[in-house]
Design a protein around this motif. Sequence first.
Motif, short mmCIF file in Angstrom:
data_model
loop_
_atom_site.label_atom_id
_atom_site.label_comp_id
_atom_site.label_asym_id
_atom_site.label_seq_id
_atom_site.Cartn_x
_atom_site.Cartn_y
_atom_site.Cartn_z
N PRO A 6 0.83 -1.21 0.00
CA PRO A 6 0.00 0.00 0.00
C PRO A 6 0.86 1.26 0.00
O PRO A 6 1.88 1.34 0.68
CB PRO A 6 -0.79 -0.13 1.31
N ALA A 7 0.46 2.23 -0.82
CA ALA A 7 1.16 3.50 -0.84
C ALA A 7 0.75 4.31 0.37
O ALA A 7 -0.41 4.27 0.82
CB ALA A 7 0.82 4.27 -2.12
N ARG A 8 1.69 5.04 0.94
CA ARG A 8 1.35 5.90 2.06
C ARG A 8 0.37 6.98 1.62
O ARG A 8 0.50 7.55 0.55
CB ARG A 8 2.62 6.54 2.62
N SER A 9 -0.62 7.26 2.44
CA SER A 9 -1.69 8.15 2.04
C SER A 9 -1.18 9.57 1.74
O SER A 9 -1.83 10.32 1.04
CB SER A 9 -2.76 8.21 3.13
N HIS A 10 0.00 9.94 2.27
CA HIS A 10 0.49 11.30 2.05
C HIS A 10 1.52 11.35 0.93
O HIS A 10 2.27 12.30 0.81
CB HIS A 10 1.09 11.85 3.34
N ASP A 11 1.57 10.31 0.09
CA ASP A 11 2.49 10.29 -1.05
C ASP A 11 1.72 10.76 -2.29
O ASP A 11 1.07 9.96 -2.97
CB ASP A 11 3.03 8.87 -1.26
N ARG A 16 -1.46 10.01 -7.23
CA ARG A 16 -1.80 10.43 -8.59
C ARG A 16 -1.72 9.25 -9.56
O ARG A 16 -2.57 9.08 -10.44
CB ARG A 16 -0.86 11.55 -9.05
N ALA A 17 -0.68 8.40 -9.39
CA ALA A 17 -0.52 7.24 -10.27
C ALA A 17 -1.68 6.27 -10.10
O ALA A 17 -2.18 5.69 -11.07
CB ALA A 17 0.80 6.54 -9.99
N ALA A 18 -2.12 6.08 -8.85
CA ALA A 18 -3.26 5.19 -8.61
C ALA A 18 -4.53 5.75 -9.23
O ALA A 18 -5.33 5.01 -9.83
CB ALA A 18 -3.44 4.98 -7.11
N LEU A 19 -4.74 7.06 -9.12
CA LEU A 19 -5.92 7.69 -9.73
C LEU A 19 -5.88 7.55 -11.25
O LEU A 19 -6.93 7.47 -11.90
CB LEU A 19 -5.99 9.17 -9.35
N ALA A 158 -3.76 6.54 -17.32
CA ALA A 158 -2.37 6.31 -16.91
C ALA A 158 -1.41 7.32 -17.52
O ALA A 158 -0.32 6.98 -17.97
CB ALA A 158 -1.94 4.89 -17.26
N GLY A 159 -1.84 8.59 -17.57
CA GLY A 159 -0.98 9.64 -18.06
C GLY A 159 -0.88 9.75 -19.57
O GLY A 159 -0.03 10.50 -20.07
N ARG A 160 -1.74 9.03 -20.30
CA ARG A 160 -1.68 9.06 -21.76
C ARG A 160 -3.06 9.25 -22.35
O ARG A 160 -4.06 8.86 -21.74
CB ARG A 160 -1.09 7.76 -22.31
#
Length: 328
Positions: A6-11, A16-19, A158-160
């Motif tokens: 799990p990514a830390r919530s404050h990263d 952004r990558a998950a969104l 995914a940024g594209r």
Amino acid sequence: MDAVLPARSHDPKAFRAALGSFATGVTVITARTSDGRPVGLTANSFNSVSLDPPMVLWSLAKSSRSLPVFMDTEHWAVHVLAAEQHALSDVFARAGEDKFAGLDVVPAASSGVPLLQGCSARFECRTSFRYEGGDHVIIVGEVIAFERSARSPLVFHAGRYARATEHDRSLPQARSARVAGGLNDDMLGYLLGRAHYQSHAGLRELVRAQGLSEAQWIVIAALTVQDGITAASLDAALSYVLAASCEPLLYTLLAQGWVAIAGSAGGPPLYRLSDSGRTRSVRLLAAAKSRESDLLARMDGDDGLLLKALLRKFITSTNPGLADLWPA
């Protein structure tokens, strides 16, 4: 779902990558300043709120230089961009330039808001509410007018940029061969070969009516790309479609008046289309393009454009080093 740490919530970067895993449409929001200057920006935070009354929302970063305009204005428009409008998205995503320069813009009849053309859909809105949402302001508006076209929307994932295509449930399921491990009708080679045959069916009749073989027509079409080319260069460029040398074909085309010799410059002869050959070949190519348009029109939305884009991508990614017919 694959197991991941799990990514830390404050990263913010990881968040952004998950969104980015959630595919969205791409919109351009436009308005006018109090002194009448047009403003616009790219946003993918657009969403529906209510059908009755019709309401939509989008969000704008508090750091945006356009925030004062949208905090002050009552009217704005949302343009859902079409698949081919990614360049327009890029323009409105940048700051510090005249984003409306050279664009076909029409003012909204009710508010004067600048309206862009050629979009998948467009919504003219009046602000109903504004809410604080962390580092963004959420803007909710009532839709006072809207338009929709048949153009496929531009997608962002995914940024594209991407294209949206429908799952066609009317297509038959892929069929397997009677012999285990045999040919299936969803194999790429079968699909490409069948599509090539069917797309050229009508053109073959026109080619034969001109007294040409398919191989001769391939050489003629190639000569519309380059004016003055050796037989060896044609062989290299057409090796993927013609098994034999082009030279015998060129001799017959010379005799039939389709081809002329442009010169040799001390080397092998350079072949070009004759004047009459050029005229006749352009007519055949016009018929081919007309047939292509008719065939692609049978597909939904922009699926034809998507098909061609995917084929170009496949050709580029699998090219074993074939010579290119088109000069640099």
